[in-house]
Write a protein that holds these residues in place. Structure first.
Motif, mmCIF file in Angstrom:
data_model
loop_
_atom_site.group_PDB
_atom_site.id
_atom_site.type_symbol
_atom_site.label_atom_id
_atom_site.label_comp_id
_atom_site.label_asym_id
_atom_site.label_seq_id
_atom_site.Cartn_x
_atom_site.Cartn_y
_atom_site.Cartn_z
ATOM 1 N N HIS A 2 -6.319 74.804 -11.135
ATOM 2 C CA HIS A 2 -7.119 75.749 -11.910
ATOM 3 C C HIS A 2 -8.552 75.779 -11.377
ATOM 4 O O HIS A 2 -9.152 76.851 -11.227
ATOM 5 C CB HIS A 2 -7.100 75.349 -13.384
ATOM 6 N N GLN A 6 -10.761 78.840 -9.800
ATOM 7 C CA GLN A 6 -12.088 79.202 -10.306
ATOM 8 C C GLN A 6 -13.134 79.171 -9.193
ATOM 9 O O GLN A 6 -14.058 79.978 -9.174
ATOM 10 C CB GLN A 6 -12.500 78.242 -11.427
ATOM 11 N N THR A 39 1.529 77.740 -16.396
ATOM 12 C CA THR A 39 0.334 77.982 -17.217
ATOM 13 C C THR A 39 -0.593 78.989 -16.551
ATOM 14 O O THR A 39 -1.111 79.913 -17.200
ATOM 15 C CB THR A 39 -0.421 76.658 -17.446
ATOM 16 N N LEU A 40 -0.805 78.838 -15.254
ATOM 17 C CA LEU A 40 -1.683 79.754 -14.525
ATOM 18 C C LEU A 40 -1.126 81.176 -14.527
ATOM 19 O O LEU A 40 -1.883 82.148 -14.616
ATOM 20 C CB LEU A 40 -1.873 79.270 -13.083
ATOM 21 N N GLN A 42 0.753 82.454 -16.939
ATOM 22 C CA GLN A 42 0.538 82.977 -18.296
ATOM 23 C C GLN A 42 -0.894 83.436 -18.486
ATOM 24 O O GLN A 42 -1.170 84.378 -19.236
ATOM 25 C CB GLN A 42 0.888 81.900 -19.322
ATOM 26 N N GLN A 43 -1.836 82.775 -17.791
ATOM 27 C CA GLN A 43 -3.251 83.155 -17.890
ATOM 28 C C GLN A 43 -3.601 84.335 -16.995
ATOM 29 O O GLN A 43 -4.737 84.811 -17.021
ATOM 30 C CB GLN A 43 -4.130 81.951 -17.507
ATOM 31 N N LEU A 45 -3.677 84.349 -13.705
ATOM 32 C CA LEU A 45 -4.427 83.951 -12.518
ATOM 33 C C LEU A 45 -3.577 83.973 -11.248
ATOM 34 O O LEU A 45 -4.118 84.029 -10.143
ATOM 35 C CB LEU A 45 -5.021 82.546 -12.715
#
Length: 207
Positions: A2, A6, A39-40, A42-43, A45
């Motif tokens: 993550h 970023q 997770t990434l 779902q976000q 990204l």
């Protein structure tokens, strides 16, 4: 991973390493990598494409703040509810310093040579009325609504309806409001403020 995203380690559209390579790089098992990628995804990204791999996507646009989501028309309607009673409270509570601040704002609007300068002092006058209530909740609500005046869409609506005649009417209303506060006349203050905001509503939105 993550943090890598970023920090811009992978550009938009660039392919990420395989799960095996990511696991080796970060010293974790593949199932841990897979959960992180879930997770990434779902976000928003990353994007997984069957048979092709995992790709960096454009970062999602930030959600608008509550103030950014407010339309100018909604704000004027809210002002119509808030400000007549706000000025009535100012009538009851204004001190000598508050009256001096109101007079300063009137001088600023009187002397304004262009619309941006007039808008600055117009906003300052309404803020001075809020301050004269000596009620922190009222001041906070008034200032939250006033921040919409700084947006481009508000400025365009005001500029579209700006004429010397309308500005003269606005200024006459400003003087009447301050005079009502000076005379401690709550009824006159309420009715003048209500007429003032309805006038703004009419020439900005044709209502």
């Amino acid at each position: 991973m993550h943090r890598d995203l970023q920090d811009g380690r992978w550009r938009h559209g660039e392919k990420l390493p395989t799960e095996r390579e990511l696991g080796a790089r970060h010293g974790v098992a593949r199932n841990t990598v897979r959960r992180a990628l879930d997770t990434l995804e779902q976000q928003g990204l990353i994007q997984r494409q069957v048979g092709r791999g995992t790709f960096r996507t454009a970062p999602p646009a930030p959600a608008p703040s509550e103030e950014e989501a407010l339309s100018p028309a909604d704000v004027v309607e809210c002002r119509l509810i808030l400000e007549p009673d706000m000025i009535a409270l100012a009538v009851a509570r204004a001190a000598a310093a508050d009256l001096a601040r109101l007079e300063e704002c009137l001088r600023g609007t009187d002397a304004a040579a262009d619309l941006p300068t007039f808008e600055h002092w117009d906003a300052a006058l309404h803020d001075a009325l809020a301050l004269a209530t000596h009620n922190r909740a009222v001041i906070a609500m008034s200032r939250s609504l006033a921040r919409v005046r700084e947006r481009t869409d508000w400025g365009q609506l005001k500029a579209r309806g700006n004429t010397p005649e309308r500005r003269a009417t606005l200024q006459a209303q400003h003087h009447a409001m301050v005079e009502a506060v000076r005379r401690r006349d709550q009824d006159a203050a309420r009715s003048t403020m209500r007429a003032h905001i309805r006038f703004v509503q009419t020439y900005m939105f044709g209502e």
